[in-house]
Write a protein that holds these residues in place. Structure first.
Motif, PDB file in Angstrom:
ATOM      1  N   TYR A 243       2.394  33.379  58.038  1.00 11.08           N
ATOM      2  CA  TYR A 243       2.091  34.186  56.855  1.00 11.08           C
ATOM      3  C   TYR A 243       3.329  34.933  56.363  1.00 11.08           C
ATOM      4  CZ  TYR A 243      -0.713  37.280  53.853  1.00 11.08           C
ATOM      5  OH  TYR A 243      -1.249  37.963  52.793  1.00 11.08           O
ATOM      6  N   ILE A 244       4.039  35.585  57.267  1.00 14.24           N
ATOM      7  CA  ILE A 244       5.232  36.343  56.868  1.00 14.24           C
ATOM      8  C   ILE A 244       6.345  35.414  56.390  1.00 14.24           C
ATOM      9  CG2 ILE A 244       6.977  38.001  57.639  1.00 14.24           C
ATOM     10  CD1 ILE A 244       4.137  39.125  57.447  1.00 14.24           C
ATOM     11  N   ASP A 245       6.388  34.205  56.926  1.00 17.31           N
ATOM     12  CA  ASP A 245       7.438  33.257  56.544  1.00 17.31           C
ATOM     13  C   ASP A 245       7.356  32.838  55.078  1.00 17.31           C
ATOM     14  OD1 ASP A 245       9.003  33.160  58.786  1.00 17.31           O
ATOM     15  OD2 ASP A 245       8.093  31.349  59.617  1.00 17.31           O
ATOM     16  N   PHE A 246       6.215  33.024  54.440  1.00 19.28           N
ATOM     17  CA  PHE A 246       6.147  32.722  53.012  1.00 19.28           C
ATOM     18  C   PHE A 246       7.171  33.562  52.246  1.00 19.28           C
ATOM     19  CE2 PHE A 246       1.389  31.611  53.594  1.00 19.28           C
ATOM     20  CZ  PHE A 246       1.703  30.291  53.855  1.00 19.28           C
ATOM     21  N   MET A 247       7.459  34.743  52.765  1.00 17.78           N
ATOM     22  CA  MET A 247       8.505  35.580  52.171  1.00 17.78           C
ATOM     23  C   MET A 247       9.823  35.423  52.924  1.00 17.78           C
ATOM     24  SD  MET A 247       8.704  39.769  51.787  1.00 17.78           S
ATOM     25  CE  MET A 247       7.275  39.895  50.707  1.00 17.78           C
ATOM     26  N   ALA A 248       9.773  35.524  54.246  1.00 20.05           N
ATOM     27  CA  ALA A 248      10.995  35.602  55.044  1.00 20.05           C
ATOM     28  C   ALA A 248      11.772  34.293  55.069  1.00 20.05           C
ATOM     29  CB  ALA A 248      10.645  36.017  56.474  1.00 20.05           C
ATOM     30  N   LYS A 249      11.077  33.175  55.155  1.00 20.32           N
ATOM     31  CA  LYS A 249      11.726  31.870  55.309  1.00 20.32           C
ATOM     32  C   LYS A 249      11.618  31.012  54.054  1.00 20.32           C
ATOM     33  CE  LYS A 249      11.223  27.567  57.969  1.00 20.32           C
ATOM     34  NZ  LYS A 249      10.402  26.893  59.019  1.00 20.32           N
ATOM     35  N   ASP A 250      10.401  30.899  53.517  1.00 17.36           N
ATOM     36  CA  ASP A 250      10.158  29.976  52.410  1.00 17.36           C
ATOM     37  C   ASP A 250      10.561  30.552  51.056  1.00 17.36           C
ATOM     38  OD1 ASP A 250       8.964  28.197  54.287  1.00 17.36           O
ATOM     39  OD2 ASP A 250       7.105  29.360  54.156  1.00 17.36           O
ATOM     40  N   LYS A 251      10.652  31.887  50.984  1.00 20.52           N
ATOM     41  CA  LYS A 251      11.103  32.574  49.766  1.00 20.52           C
ATOM     42  C   LYS A 251      10.209  32.265  48.560  1.00 20.52           C
ATOM     43  CE  LYS A 251      14.793  33.805  52.142  1.00 20.52           C
ATOM     44  NZ  LYS A 251      14.937  35.170  52.703  1.00 20.52           N
ATOM     45  N   ILE A 252       8.898  32.251  48.763  1.00 15.51           N
ATOM     46  CA  ILE A 252       7.994  31.985  47.647  1.00 15.51           C
ATOM     47  C   ILE A 252       7.185  33.237  47.271  1.00 15.51           C
ATOM     48  CG2 ILE A 252       7.825  29.526  48.167  1.00 15.51           C
ATOM     49  CD1 ILE A 252       5.036  30.057  49.353  1.00 15.51           C
ATOM     50  N   ILE A 253       7.375  34.342  47.995  1.00 15.09           N
ATOM     51  CA  ILE A 253       6.752  35.627  47.678  1.00 15.09           C
ATOM     52  C   ILE A 253       7.854  36.633  47.397  1.00 15.09           C
ATOM     53  CG2 ILE A 253       5.358  37.538  48.566  1.00 15.09           C
ATOM     54  CD1 ILE A 253       3.778  35.585  50.213  1.00 15.09           C
ATOM     55  N   ALA A 254       7.733  37.392  46.326  1.00 17.08           N
ATOM     56  CA  ALA A 254       8.740  38.398  45.967  1.00 17.08           C
ATOM     57  C   ALA A 254       8.794  39.495  47.023  1.00 17.08           C
ATOM     58  CB  ALA A 254       8.414  39.002  44.608  1.00 17.08           C
ATOM     59  N   PRO A 255       9.980  39.962  47.397  1.00 18.02           N
ATOM     60  CA  PRO A 255      10.085  41.031  48.394  1.00 18.02           C
ATOM     61  C   PRO A 255       9.276  42.278  48.045  1.00 18.02           C
ATOM     62  CG  PRO A 255      12.232  40.036  48.014  1.00 18.02           C
ATOM     63  CD  PRO A 255      11.306  39.445  47.010  1.00 18.02           C
ATOM     64  N   GLY A 256       9.158  42.573  46.762  1.00 17.76           N
ATOM     65  CA  GLY A 256       8.405  43.759  46.360  1.00 17.76           C
ATOM     66  C   GLY A 256       6.944  43.725  46.752  1.00 17.76           C
ATOM     67  N   ASN A 257       6.409  42.539  47.009  1.00 15.71           N
ATOM     68  CA  ASN A 257       5.004  42.411  47.409  1.00 15.71           C
ATOM     69  C   ASN A 257       4.729  43.066  48.756  1.00 15.71           C
ATOM     70  OD1 ASN A 257       3.569  39.375  45.980  1.00 15.71           O
ATOM     71  ND2 ASN A 257       5.005  40.814  45.082  1.00 15.71           N
ATOM     72  N   ALA A 258       5.782  43.337  49.518  1.00 17.27           N
ATOM     73  CA  ALA A 258       5.595  44.018  50.807  1.00 17.27           C
ATOM     74  C   ALA A 258       4.993  45.400  50.619  1.00 17.27           C
ATOM     75  CB  ALA A 258       6.931  44.124  51.540  1.00 17.27           C
ATOM     76  N   GLU A 259       5.153  45.989  49.448  1.00 17.26           N
ATOM     77  CA  GLU A 259       4.653  47.330  49.181  1.00 17.26           C
ATOM     78  C   GLU A 259       3.329  47.324  48.417  1.00 17.26           C
ATOM     79  OE1 GLU A 259       7.696  49.525  47.211  1.00 17.26           O
ATOM     80  OE2 GLU A 259       9.153  49.277  48.835  1.00 17.26           O
ATOM     81  N   TYR A 260       2.827  46.160  48.053  1.00 20.05           N
ATOM     82  CA  TYR A 260       1.599  46.077  47.261  1.00 20.05           C
ATOM     83  C   TYR A 260       0.370  46.404  48.116  1.00 20.05           C
ATOM     84  CZ  TYR A 260       3.861  43.747  43.248  1.00 20.05           C
ATOM     85  OH  TYR A 260       4.635  43.447  42.155  1.00 20.05           O
TER      86      TYR A 260
END
Length: 437
Positions: A243-260
């Motif tokens: 789940y986290i790799d969608f942002m950390a590895k795959d780069k398909i989720i914007a970093p700002g979504n961590a605060e949503y």
């Protein structure tokens, strides 16, 4: 649930595990009683695109109830981020509503407080009988072998919503059916300031819902048969990392979504900033933000391979909203009348149609409105490929502990810090230690 729930603070959740048996809520001295029912207080959950939207939807229905019974209902729509905290505080203080909505995953936890009215045969008969409700919905209203602590109100599951225009511009002709396809499509969609997938990284319950489903696909339940936490199992660790790799590895989720945590991912979707989002019954929110039905589609949540519902291919938790009554209300007869009204065929059709959810009342579910393509995805998922979250008394602690661990991992990913199997396991081990204290 229509708006994804946020878990409560650990200190309050621990009170549930300790078996607090507070007085519960109930009408104040200005309210009604069984002999002279005047007023009920009702905490509704935020099901629509905003608190104000819910008030506009519910107020006319509450007026109907008042006209039928003479009982006025004082409505408060409580944000999901606050609701569990408010409920737990009410169970210990004795200051709460007569009737309230709860997330169905909280049922066993709140049942353990002893503050909610048990729905035994007599109480179910007072609202038309238990057999009016879908069995799986009733099963999510409390621990197995005990009278349910609530009555099903809205049934929900997750779907993958996708922006048709974004897909067409990226040359993608159908929604992804597997996670590999989702990542591949997400990379095509993540360009020019836009992103493939949205998430709510600071919403603890959403974190739990997504990682629980991935855990099921990896063969992990997060608890063993005795109810002991198994957060650091290989499957649980792999699920969280995926789940986290969608942002950390795959780069398909914007970093700002961590605060949503307040449905910002739906706003981004409606504005075309993201092309996909995993959500429960998002249609009314999209409409409120200017999207037309033809602008978006809904598909089953992806699985590792194959078809949802086969083998380990669970693709949603069993979601929904239940309606509960505080046991010590001074107007228990009026409260039961209100539950009967809200679960009547007419109200079930109207409210579930408005919110895009599925009626847990069998006869209402047969209405043609619940065969619309997007709603049919939710209905079929519930029937074929959804699994309930663990029905354990400390479920709310689970949401807090593991949900927070996932939130912290999102923050790592957003900051560019490495997210490894070891770092994921360390976060989950800390969460497990919290549960065992």
């Amino acid at each position: 649930m229509r708006t994804i729930r946020a878990a409560a603070a650990a200190t309050l959740a621990i009170s549930i595990a300790a078996g607090v048996t507070g007085c519960g809520g109930g009408t104040s001295s200005s309210g009604g009683s069984n002999d002279s029912p005047k007023t009920l207080t009702y905490w509704a959950s935020n099901q629509g695109p905003s608190i104000e939207a819910d008030k506009k939807i519910l107020t006319p229905e509450l007026k109907k109830f008042e006209e039928q019974t003479g009982i006025k209902v004082k409505l408060e729509v409580v944000p999901w981020a606050d609701l569990l905290n408010r409920i737990l505080a009410a169970t210990t203080s004795g200051q709460g509503p007569d009737v309230l909505n709860i997330g169905n995953t909280w049922s066993a936890s709140l049942q353990a407080t002893g503050a909610l009215l048990p729905w035994d045969k007599a109480n179910f008969d007072a609202i038309g009988g238990r057999d009016r409700f879908v069995d799986s919905a009733v099963a999510s209203a409390g621990a197995e072998g005990k009278d349910p602590s609530a009555v099903p109100l809205y049934s929900l599951a997750y779907a993958l919503y996708y922006n048709k225009k974004s897909f067409a511009e990226a040359g993608i002709d159908k929604p992804p059916a597997t996670w590999d396809e989702l990542v591949e499509d997400g990379k095509k969609l993540s360009r020019n300031g836009k992103w493939g997938l949205g998430a709510e990284g600071s919403n603890l319950s959403n974190n739990i819902h997504q990682t629980f489903v991935l855990g099921q696909q990896h063969g992990a339940d997060f608890f063993d048969a005795a109810g002991k936490p198994t957060f650091t199992s290989d499957g649980a660790v792999a699920a969280v990392k995926q789940y986290i790799d969608f942002m950390a590895k795959d780069k398909i989720i914007a970093p700002g979504n961590a605060e949503y945590a307040q449905n910002q991912s739906l706003t981004d979707f409606a504005k075309g900033k993201t092309a996909m989002v995993l959500w429960q019954a998002a249609a009314s929110t999209f409409a409120s933000q200017g999207m037309k039905p033809e602008d978006w589609g809904a598909a089953p949540v992806p699985v590792a391979s194959g078809t949802p519902g086969q083998g380990k291919n669970v693709n949603s938790m069993v979601a929904g909203i239940n309606m509960a009554v505080f046991k010590n209300t001074k107007n228990i007869d009026g409260a039961k009348k209100f539950v009967k009204f809200m679960t009547s065929d007419a109200e079930q059709k109207l409210l579930n149609k408005t919110y895009g959810s599925i009626p847990p009342v069998k006869t209402a579910q047969a209405d043609a409105a619940f065969s619309a393509p997007d709603v049919a995805v939710l209905r079929d998922t519930l029937a074929k490929s959804a699994a309930p979250l663990p029905q354990v008394a400390n479920e709310s602690q689970f949401e807090t502990a593991v949900g927070t661990a996932v939130k912290e991992l999102w923050a790592d990913a957003a900051a560019g810090r490495p997210v490894t199997t070891e770092s994921v396991k360390a976060r989950l081990e800390k969460a497990q230690q919290t549960m065992q204290q």
